[in-house]
Design a protein around this motif. Structure first.
Motif, PDB file in Angstrom:
ATOM      1  N   LYS A 106      -5.843 -16.989 -25.905  1.00 60.10           N
ATOM      2  CA  LYS A 106      -6.530 -17.448 -25.877  1.00 60.10           C
ATOM      3  C   LYS A 106      -6.157 -18.161 -27.507  1.00 60.10           C
ATOM      4  CE  LYS A 106     -11.749 -18.207 -27.207  1.00 60.10           C
ATOM      5  NZ  LYS A 106     -13.224 -16.797 -27.113  1.00 60.10           N
ATOM      6  N   GLU A 107      -5.700 -17.264 -27.754  1.00 57.74           N
ATOM      7  CA  GLU A 107      -5.017 -17.741 -29.653  1.00 57.74           C
ATOM      8  C   GLU A 107      -3.518 -18.027 -28.708  1.00 57.74           C
ATOM      9  OE1 GLU A 107      -5.722 -15.752 -32.758  1.00 57.74           O
ATOM     10  OE2 GLU A 107      -3.444 -16.948 -33.924  1.00 57.74           O
ATOM     11  N   LYS A 108      -2.748 -19.284 -29.194  1.00 62.76           N
ATOM     12  CA  LYS A 108      -1.617 -19.681 -28.844  1.00 62.76           C
ATOM     13  C   LYS A 108      -1.548 -20.298 -29.337  1.00 62.76           C
ATOM     14  CE  LYS A 108      -1.896 -21.336 -24.067  1.00 62.76           C
ATOM     15  NZ  LYS A 108      -1.132 -21.430 -22.382  1.00 62.76           N
ATOM     16  N   THR A 109       0.430 -20.555 -30.259  1.00 62.87           N
ATOM     17  CA  THR A 109       0.376 -21.309 -31.334  1.00 62.87           C
ATOM     18  C   THR A 109       2.018 -21.985 -30.780  1.00 62.87           C
ATOM     19  OG1 THR A 109      -1.037 -20.428 -33.091  1.00 62.87           O
ATOM     20  CG2 THR A 109       0.583 -22.290 -33.473  1.00 62.87           C
ATOM     21  N   LEU A 110       2.468 -22.647 -30.473  1.00 61.78           N
ATOM     22  CA  LEU A 110       3.913 -23.186 -30.472  1.00 61.78           C
ATOM     23  C   LEU A 110       4.313 -24.195 -31.807  1.00 61.78           C
ATOM     24  CD1 LEU A 110       6.278 -23.503 -28.898  1.00 61.78           C
ATOM     25  CD2 LEU A 110       5.469 -26.130 -28.238  1.00 61.78           C
ATOM     26  N   HIS A 111       5.586 -22.721 -31.817  1.00 61.66           N
ATOM     27  CA  HIS A 111       5.670 -24.337 -33.233  1.00 61.66           C
ATOM     28  C   HIS A 111       6.968 -24.444 -32.958  1.00 61.66           C
ATOM     29  CE1 HIS A 111       3.544 -21.874 -36.868  1.00 61.66           C
ATOM     30  NE2 HIS A 111       2.417 -22.023 -35.982  1.00 61.66           N
ATOM     31  N   ALA A 112       7.210 -26.067 -32.452  1.00 57.20           N
ATOM     32  CA  ALA A 112       7.697 -26.953 -32.328  1.00 57.20           C
ATOM     33  C   ALA A 112       8.676 -27.786 -33.519  1.00 57.20           C
ATOM     34  CB  ALA A 112       7.517 -27.621 -31.349  1.00 57.20           C
ATOM     35  N   ASN A 113      10.268 -27.286 -34.223  1.00 61.57           N
ATOM     36  CA  ASN A 113      11.121 -27.539 -35.152  1.00 61.57           C
ATOM     37  C   ASN A 113      12.064 -28.741 -34.759  1.00 61.57           C
ATOM     38  OD1 ASN A 113       9.481 -26.346 -37.717  1.00 61.57           O
ATOM     39  ND2 ASN A 113      10.255 -24.831 -36.225  1.00 61.57           N
ATOM     40  N   ALA A 114      12.055 -29.758 -35.490  1.00 66.48           N
ATOM     41  CA  ALA A 114      13.547 -30.909 -35.467  1.00 66.48           C
ATOM     42  C   ALA A 114      14.288 -29.617 -35.344  1.00 66.48           C
ATOM     43  CB  ALA A 114      13.538 -31.201 -36.378  1.00 66.48           C
ATOM     44  N   GLU A 166      13.279 -33.155 -41.218  1.00 66.93           N
ATOM     45  CA  GLU A 166      12.099 -31.516 -40.746  1.00 66.93           C
ATOM     46  C   GLU A 166      11.312 -31.994 -40.500  1.00 66.93           C
ATOM     47  OE1 GLU A 166      11.515 -29.183 -44.154  1.00 66.93           O
ATOM     48  OE2 GLU A 166       9.212 -29.129 -43.205  1.00 66.93           O
ATOM     49  N   LYS A 167      10.359 -31.713 -39.126  1.00 70.56           N
ATOM     50  CA  LYS A 167       9.433 -31.760 -38.577  1.00 70.56           C
ATOM     51  C   LYS A 167       9.422 -31.084 -37.711  1.00 70.56           C
ATOM     52  CE  LYS A 167      10.978 -34.871 -34.589  1.00 70.56           C
ATOM     53  NZ  LYS A 167      11.542 -36.234 -33.673  1.00 70.56           N
ATOM     54  N   THR A 168       8.046 -30.493 -38.174  1.00 71.79           N
ATOM     55  CA  THR A 168       7.300 -29.371 -37.268  1.00 71.79           C
ATOM     56  C   THR A 168       5.662 -29.637 -36.050  1.00 71.79           C
ATOM     57  OG1 THR A 168       7.889 -28.179 -38.808  1.00 71.79           O
ATOM     58  CG2 THR A 168       6.432 -26.945 -36.914  1.00 71.79           C
ATOM     59  N   LEU A 169       6.035 -29.237 -34.778  1.00 68.59           N
ATOM     60  CA  LEU A 169       4.594 -29.667 -34.063  1.00 68.59           C
ATOM     61  C   LEU A 169       3.704 -27.718 -33.829  1.00 68.59           C
ATOM     62  CD1 LEU A 169       3.412 -31.089 -31.955  1.00 68.59           C
ATOM     63  CD2 LEU A 169       4.638 -29.818 -29.838  1.00 68.59           C
ATOM     64  N   HIS A 170       2.570 -28.107 -34.483  1.00 68.77           N
ATOM     65  CA  HIS A 170       1.436 -26.790 -34.118  1.00 68.77           C
ATOM     66  C   HIS A 170       1.028 -27.232 -33.544  1.00 68.77           C
ATOM     67  CE1 HIS A 170       2.526 -25.443 -38.692  1.00 68.77           C
ATOM     68  NE2 HIS A 170       3.433 -24.918 -37.857  1.00 68.77           N
ATOM     69  N   ALA A 171       1.245 -26.584 -32.031  1.00 67.50           N
ATOM     70  CA  ALA A 171       0.442 -27.320 -30.278  1.00 67.50           C
ATOM     71  C   ALA A 171      -0.461 -25.707 -30.529  1.00 67.50           C
ATOM     72  CB  ALA A 171       0.771 -27.102 -29.826  1.00 67.50           C
ATOM     73  N   ASN A 172      -2.165 -26.314 -30.473  1.00 68.94           N
ATOM     74  CA  ASN A 172      -2.589 -25.290 -30.446  1.00 68.94           C
ATOM     75  C   ASN A 172      -3.397 -24.328 -28.952  1.00 68.94           C
ATOM     76  OD1 ASN A 172      -2.756 -22.971 -32.990  1.00 68.94           O
ATOM     77  ND2 ASN A 172      -2.685 -24.982 -33.837  1.00 68.94           N
ATOM     78  N   ALA A 173      -3.564 -23.994 -28.777  1.00 66.85           N
ATOM     79  CA  ALA A 173      -4.728 -23.752 -27.352  1.00 66.85           C
ATOM     80  C   ALA A 173      -6.257 -24.004 -27.466  1.00 66.85           C
ATOM     81  CB  ALA A 173      -5.067 -22.288 -27.175  1.00 66.85           C
ATOM     82  N   GLY A 174      -6.375 -24.483 -27.444  1.00 69.02           N
ATOM     83  CA  GLY A 174      -8.159 -25.156 -27.315  1.00 69.02           C
ATOM     84  C   GLY A 174      -8.172 -26.849 -27.240  1.00 69.02           C
ATOM     85  N   GLY A 175      -9.748 -27.251 -26.429  1.00 73.02           N
ATOM     86  CA  GLY A 175      -9.865 -28.570 -27.006  1.00 73.02           C
ATOM     87  C   GLY A 175      -9.307 -29.075 -28.383  1.00 73.02           C
ATOM     88  N   ALA A 211       6.370 -44.756 -36.971  1.00 77.19           N
ATOM     89  CA  ALA A 211       7.109 -43.277 -36.984  1.00 77.19           C
ATOM     90  C   ALA A 211       8.265 -43.033 -36.758  1.00 77.19           C
ATOM     91  CB  ALA A 211       6.271 -42.250 -35.481  1.00 77.19           C
ATOM     92  N   GLY A 212       9.064 -44.231 -36.044  1.00 68.76           N
ATOM     93  CA  GLY A 212      10.415 -44.424 -35.918  1.00 68.76           C
ATOM     94  C   GLY A 212      11.147 -44.810 -37.550  1.00 68.76           C
ATOM     95  N   ARG A 213      10.183 -44.799 -38.644  1.00 72.41           N
ATOM     96  CA  ARG A 213      10.542 -45.588 -39.567  1.00 72.41           C
ATOM     97  C   ARG A 213      10.135 -44.615 -40.290  1.00 72.41           C
ATOM     98  NH1 ARG A 213       8.910 -50.382 -41.276  1.00 72.41           N
ATOM     99  NH2 ARG A 213       7.011 -50.135 -38.909  1.00 72.41           N
ATOM    100  N   VAL A 214       9.678 -43.186 -40.152  1.00 77.01           N
ATOM    101  CA  VAL A 214       8.973 -41.767 -41.236  1.00 77.01           C
ATOM    102  C   VAL A 214      10.282 -41.313 -41.460  1.00 77.01           C
ATOM    103  CG1 VAL A 214       7.794 -39.989 -41.600  1.00 77.01           C
ATOM    104  CG2 VAL A 214       6.428 -42.047 -40.819  1.00 77.01           C
ATOM    105  N   THR A 215      10.714 -40.614 -42.547  1.00 80.03           N
ATOM    106  CA  THR A 215      12.304 -39.545 -42.899  1.00 80.03           C
ATOM    107  C   THR A 215      11.555 -38.496 -43.071  1.00 80.03           C
ATOM    108  OG1 THR A 215      13.078 -41.850 -44.378  1.00 80.03           O
ATOM    109  CG2 THR A 215      14.275 -41.785 -42.222  1.00 80.03           C
ATOM    110  N   ALA A 216      10.047 -39.012 -43.944  1.00 79.62           N
ATOM    111  CA  ALA A 216      10.110 -37.492 -45.087  1.00 79.62           C
ATOM    112  C   ALA A 216       9.750 -36.719 -44.112  1.00 79.62           C
ATOM    113  CB  ALA A 216       8.912 -38.608 -45.694  1.00 79.62           C
ATOM    114  N   PRO A 217       9.325 -35.185 -44.337  1.00 83.05           N
ATOM    115  CA  PRO A 217       9.040 -34.039 -43.916  1.00 83.05           C
ATOM    116  C   PRO A 217       7.183 -34.213 -43.283  1.00 83.05           C
ATOM    117  CG  PRO A 217       9.916 -33.428 -45.886  1.00 83.05           C
ATOM    118  CD  PRO A 217      10.229 -35.089 -45.792  1.00 83.05           C
TER     119      PRO A 217
END
Lengths: 249, 249
Positions: free
Chosen positions: B214-222, A215-224, A181-187
């Motif tokens: 119940k629906e929540k989303t985190l958008h984490a960006n570089a 450019e990197k984005t984490l989408h964290a969502n509630a749920g399993g 992952a440390g060598r990935v530079t693309a979005p």
């Protein structure tokens, strides 16, 4: 590359292909302009190139964006006979499950070994796909991975600059994956399920942190683990549209 | 509610209003159907109801979605004279900056005290806005907050069930804010800047974790504190479209 079957429905042309020993499928818009953007789509463990999850992620990219999407069977999956190495890992996996241990360490070993085989296969398939007139080399290429195929795709992006945008799901952490992952530079865009009991939240955050992408984005969502919201499919499509451009442009 | 000025440009009608001592502004589509969805928009510390950041977030909601958007000046901001309490907090803030201390503890105290004044003001403004025929009570209401106004908006959503969708930015953590987030059950989207040197990453993750939604989303960006990617404006618009419906429907 040999095409072995072709069907068409609802505006999508589906062509099975083989390239070397690798079996794959290519979906294209029925009314394809020349040179569509291409997304490579990885399947999860125990699944194959036409599993429902793959189809669900592939279809909107073809019908809405006019992209081509290619999926290949991982070694030992779908139409590809397992090797001794596959049986060895699967037996470890069964044993871990039988005694109620975390499958993490086994899956980490398995996925790293699988990537050594699958990454060159993806590159060979991509070479062949880019020789098709309807794809070509004019458009950038994306990668969309489910869980096991995140472990493959991150390593693929680390070595192949043709892939300029990736969507992944969190995966068991390992030094080798974080290093790739440390060598990935693309979005990239990374999906994390906040209440996942299979993949530790910290593993996901560590993977996100490791990408070198500006450019990197984490989408964290509630749920399993299995509760990724449906709206993320739309979000993935918009990510690829932003980075791979529109078909025919 | 008294309208004190009206202008119109590029399909957006802008009306300044007062309700009690509160000064605000309402943006509506020039060709408004009756009963548009409404988004309440909070401004950041030291800004006001018409700061560029507010305008940038408000405009696409009006022009693309056909929503109405309302912003009010926080106490001591924009057209509202500061009170002794405001001067007291600002002096603390200056002192922390002068000696190079983190402004976190001061801002936490300030925002909690400000929320005690601003939450009832928002509710009073919302009462008045919902009496307008072009807004009414048929559509749900959203809240969009910048930093300081996240601290206000989370507490507002905790007590006002009329607000059924919220977009926030990460903020300095405090027991009081996390407790309020724990009473929010409506869908939320939270923006976090991964390399923010002002707001600790753990504060943002703790805030996300605290929401009972119940629906929540985190958008984490570089990127740092001020480097929220432009595509998040589109993402916010899609979030509100999903939850507040379309104008006129």
């Amino acid at each position: 590359m040999h095409f072995t079957a072709e069907t068409s429905s609802n505006g999508v042309v589906e062509r099975d292909f083989t390239v070397g020993e690798v079996t794959g499928v290519l979906w294209s818009p029925a009314s394809a302009p020349e040179h569509t953007p291409l997304v490579l789509m990885g399947h999860g463990g125990g699944q194959d190139k036409k599993s429902p999850g793959v189809l669900a992620r592939a279809r909107p990219l073809v019908t809405t964006l006019g992209f081509s999407v290619a999926a290949i069977d991982l070694p030992g999956h779908g139409d590809r006979p397992p090797t001794a190495a596959d049986y060895y890992h699967w037996s470890d996996l069964q044993q871990a499950r039988a005694v109620g241990e975390s499958i993490g360490p086994v899956v980490v070993r398995y996925s790293a070994e699988l990537a050594e085989r699958a990454v060159p296969e993806w590159q060979m398939a991509l070479d062949a796909l880019q020789e098709l007139p309807e794809i070509g080399t004019a458009h950038p290429v994306g990668y969309s991975g489910a869980m096991l195929s995140t472990a493959i795709g991150v390593r693929l992006m680390a070595v192949d600059p043709r892939i300029t945008a990736g969507v992944f799901r969190c995966f068991f952490s390992s030094e080798s994956l974080l290093e790739a992952a440390g060598r990935v530079t693309a979005p990239i865009q990374l999906l994390l399920q906040w209440h996942d009991t299979d993949i530790d939240r910290q593993d996901g955050l560590a993977l996100f942190d490791a990408f070198a992408s500006k450019e990197k984005t984490l989408h964290a969502n509630a749920g399993g683990h299995h509760q990724v919201p449906e709206f993320e499919a739309d979000s993935t499509a918009r990510f690829f549209a932003r980075h791979l451009g529109q078909a025919g442009t």
